[in-house]
Scaffold this active site. Structure first.
Site, PDB file in Angstrom:
ATOM      1  N   ARG A 161       6.755 -10.325   3.723  1.00 29.85           N
ATOM      2  CA  ARG A 161       6.047  -9.525   2.708  1.00 29.85           C
ATOM      3  C   ARG A 161       6.551  -9.859   1.308  1.00 29.85           C
ATOM      4  NH1 ARG A 161       8.601  -3.438   2.664  1.00 29.85           N
ATOM      5  NH2 ARG A 161      10.599  -3.958   3.619  1.00 29.85           N
ATOM      6  N   GLU A 215      -9.642   2.320   2.385  1.00 27.70           N
ATOM      7  CA  GLU A 215      -9.668   0.932   2.862  1.00 27.70           C
ATOM      8  C   GLU A 215     -11.081   0.394   3.034  1.00 27.70           C
ATOM      9  OE1 GLU A 215      -8.034   3.447   4.356  1.00 27.70           O
ATOM     10  OE2 GLU A 215      -5.978   3.000   3.689  1.00 27.70           O
ATOM     11  N   PHE A 262      -4.790  -0.398   9.083  1.00 29.37           N
ATOM     12  CA  PHE A 262      -5.872   0.314   8.397  1.00 29.37           C
ATOM     13  C   PHE A 262      -7.062  -0.606   8.093  1.00 29.37           C
ATOM     14  CE2 PHE A 262      -2.112   2.870   6.705  1.00 29.37           C
ATOM     15  CZ  PHE A 262      -2.151   3.723   7.780  1.00 29.37           C
TER      16      PHE A 262
END
Lengths: 310, 295
Positions: free
Chosen positions: A5, A53, A78
């Site tokens: 990340r 989202e 999500f």
């Protein structure tokens, strides 16, 4: 050792600084996904859309029709679950150059537990036409994938792991979609792994070596498309292959390899992955051990399998 | 957003709308499948947009500076196709391929297949969000085009709509206009109540949409969606507001489901349907006949 990340945030900041087509849409998780690095470094490339989202996917599609190359950033679960219809209709169907950066992929998500674990994403996303589906092994492969995806003229789904793993590759790594990589040569058993689980599987290979077992390890970063001929070539004349993935045993890497090999005949596929049940909140080491994905558990499963097949 | 100098007269537009309505009912009958009520309720606004409002060129459907239109209620595709064909995007005869194999005219709009379709739709609730992305992109790129999105009143039951309604004012999208084709009926919907206009309950009849959208920060207009003067009054106010309020506008367009044909008007039963030979004859007489009651 660097978390994917973090690599993602830094790489996207670099890409965005040099290419005005690059924008990052955030679903109010930037400090987790590290989209905040982009927001700080290149504010004009960062678009907050709030905790919405479905709208995020729709807006990314709209932006893509004007030449933008949008990245979606939130927890993968999500996107592949809550916004799956939007990904299917507006991205897969239209071949929109939208990149899905699926943060906190797989089982390990900082103890957020089963609601946030995305262990069905590979099954869902690889069933979508036009979608390139990638699960990088480490920080080096991840950076190469992000840079490749930035130039790709179509939808891309990339798993972005939360926590760092021991690198499998080095800075010289170069990515080509669909190509499997031979990570370790071996003669007694053939393992195939994807994503950051390849790093742990490589440790399992070392543990097996200590027990006198020579294991071949193939890393498959791209779930789709796949150079199936090259994969079969690397598998060679193995009677049994063992797939290992931080994903449900249903429909992911094990499913993919089973599909390929069943059409060619002869090779048995043993699938190591998450059982068809819900997991829980816990530290990484606990989860990997309990759910069978730690190097020790993978090595033990391979030993058991070899004992059974003798 | 360019205001065309040679705007057709209301009578010319009404004539085009009758032709479009005939192509809708005729095409669906020939294909033996398709929607009727929603396309017919939206026809007048679609004609007004495509013949007198949108800055478009059917010969250059991918012009990057064109105005955008998204039919979010994608099941009304045949309504859009009929108007696009009359406007010259493809031959009117091609409407006969609707819903056939290998056709460019799919049951729901496909931007990769059909000239003039700016977004693929079909799963309800997604078009406004796509339009918000286009409008935001236009702002970022300094482009002057306007983005229009049409949803149905049944469609706004979808939650995703409200994600976009909540956020669009924050992005300052005064280049985005939402048209709600409020025809008062959905496919089946709720049982009718005393104050309903038609034979089932209005999807959002219990909601004060003007107050809702105003509360969310939108400019809000309500019109009779079959009255060209009211339609163009609203379009004019949208144009006048660009660069002024910095807010998106919603046009609540009150219409009649199945508008224009006696047996399809005001009933949920013609949400979709295939007209018989006799019904086609009636529809043709009413829409295009010399003594048609709607002429």
């Amino acid at each position: 050792m660097k978390a994917q990340r973090l690599v993602w945030g830094e790489t996207l900041a670099d890409l965005a600084a040099n290419d005005q087509r690059v924008v990052v849409l955030d679903g109010d998780l930037a400090t987790s996904t590290r989209a905040d690095i982009v927001a700080e470094a290149v504010p004009g490339a960062f678009i907050e859309v709030g905790i919405a989202e479905q709208n995020m996917v729709g807006m990314a599609f709209g932006l893509s029709t004007l030449g933008y190359r949008p990245w979606l950033s939130t927890f993968g679960v999500f996107l592949t679950h809550r916004a799956v219809d939007q990904l299917r209709m507006l991205v897969s169907q239209t071949k929109a150059p939208v990149r899905v950066a699926a943060a906190y992929s797989g089982l390990l998500n900082g103890s957020s537990g089963k609601t946030h674990q995305d262990i069905e994403d590979l099954a869902i996303m690889r069933a979508m036409p036009n979608m390139t589906v990638i699960a990088p092994a480490d920080e080096h492969e991840a950076e190469a994938v992000f840079r490749w995806a930035a130039e790709h003229d179509g939808p891309v789904y990339v798993r972005v792991a939360r926590d760092a793993v021991s690198p499998v590759f080095d800075e010289s790594y170069s990515f080509a979609p669909g190509v499997p990589h031979l990570v370790a040569e071996g003669t007694d058993v053939t393992l195939i792994s994807t994503g950051v689980q390849t790093s742990r599987t490589l440790e399992a290979v070392s543990l097996l070596a200590q027990r006198g077992i020579s294991a071949k390890l193939i890393h498959l970063p791209t779930l789709k498309p796949l150079d199936a001929d090259r994969l079969v070539e690397l598998i060679g004349d193995a009677q049994t292959v063992v797939t290992v993935e931080e994903h449900s045993r249903i429909g992911g890497l094990g499913g993919l390899v089973s599909e390929v090999l069943s059409e060619r005949g002869g090779t048995r596929v043993i699938r190591i992955g998450l059982e068809d049940r819900w997991s829980e909140s816990a530290p990484n080491d606990f989860l990997l051990d309990k759910y069978g994905l730690s190097p020790e558990r993978v090595a033990a499963a391979v030993v058991d399998e070899l004992a059974r097949s003798v | 957003m360019t205001v065309l100098s040679s705007r057709p007269t209301n009578e010319e537009l009404a004539d085009l709308a009758r032709q479009a309505r005939w192509k809708i009912v005729e095409t669906v009958a020939a294909s033996k499948a398709g929607h009727i009520g929603g396309p017919l309720s939206a026809t007048d606004v679609l004609i007004a947009l495509y013949f007198a409002q949108l800055d478009i060129d059917p010969a250059a459907p991918q012009d990057p500076d064109r105005d955008r239109f998204i039919l979010s209620k994608g099941h009304s595709a045949i309504g859009l196709y009929s108007v696009l064909a009359l406007r010259g995007y493809f031959p009117v005869d091609e409407l006969a391929t609707f819903d056939h194999g290998n056709s460019r005219l799919q049951g729901h709009p496909d931007m990769l297949l059909t000239p003039g379709v700016d977004a693929s739709t079909g799963s309800l609730g997604q078009g406004l969000s796509a339009g918000a992305g286009m409008a935001l992109g236009a702002k970022r790129l300094g482009k002057d085009f306007h983005t229009w999105v049409m949803v149905g009143d049944g469609e706004i039951e979808e939650g995703m709509i409200w994600e976009t309604v909540l956020s669009a004012p924050r992005f300052g999208l005064d280049n985005l206009t939402l048209i709600i084709d409020l025809n008062g009926l959905q496919q089946y919907g709720w049982p009718s109540e005393a104050n309903d206009r038609f034979d089932r309950s209005e999807p959002v009849g219990h909601v004060d949409l003007e107050r809702v959208f105003t509360g969310f920060g939108w400019n809000t207009l309500t019109i009779d969606g079959h009255d060209f003067d009211e339609i163009f009054e609203a379009f004019g106010r949208v144009s006048a507001d660009r660069g002024v309020s910095g807010l998106p506008t919603v046009i609540i367009s009150r219409t009649t489901k199945g508008r224009g044909i006696s047996f399809t008007e005001g009933t949920y039963k013609w949400h979709n349907g295939v007209a018989t030979e006799d019904q086609l004859e009636t529809a043709h007489a009413e829409l295009l006949g010399e003594t048609g009651e709607n002429r």
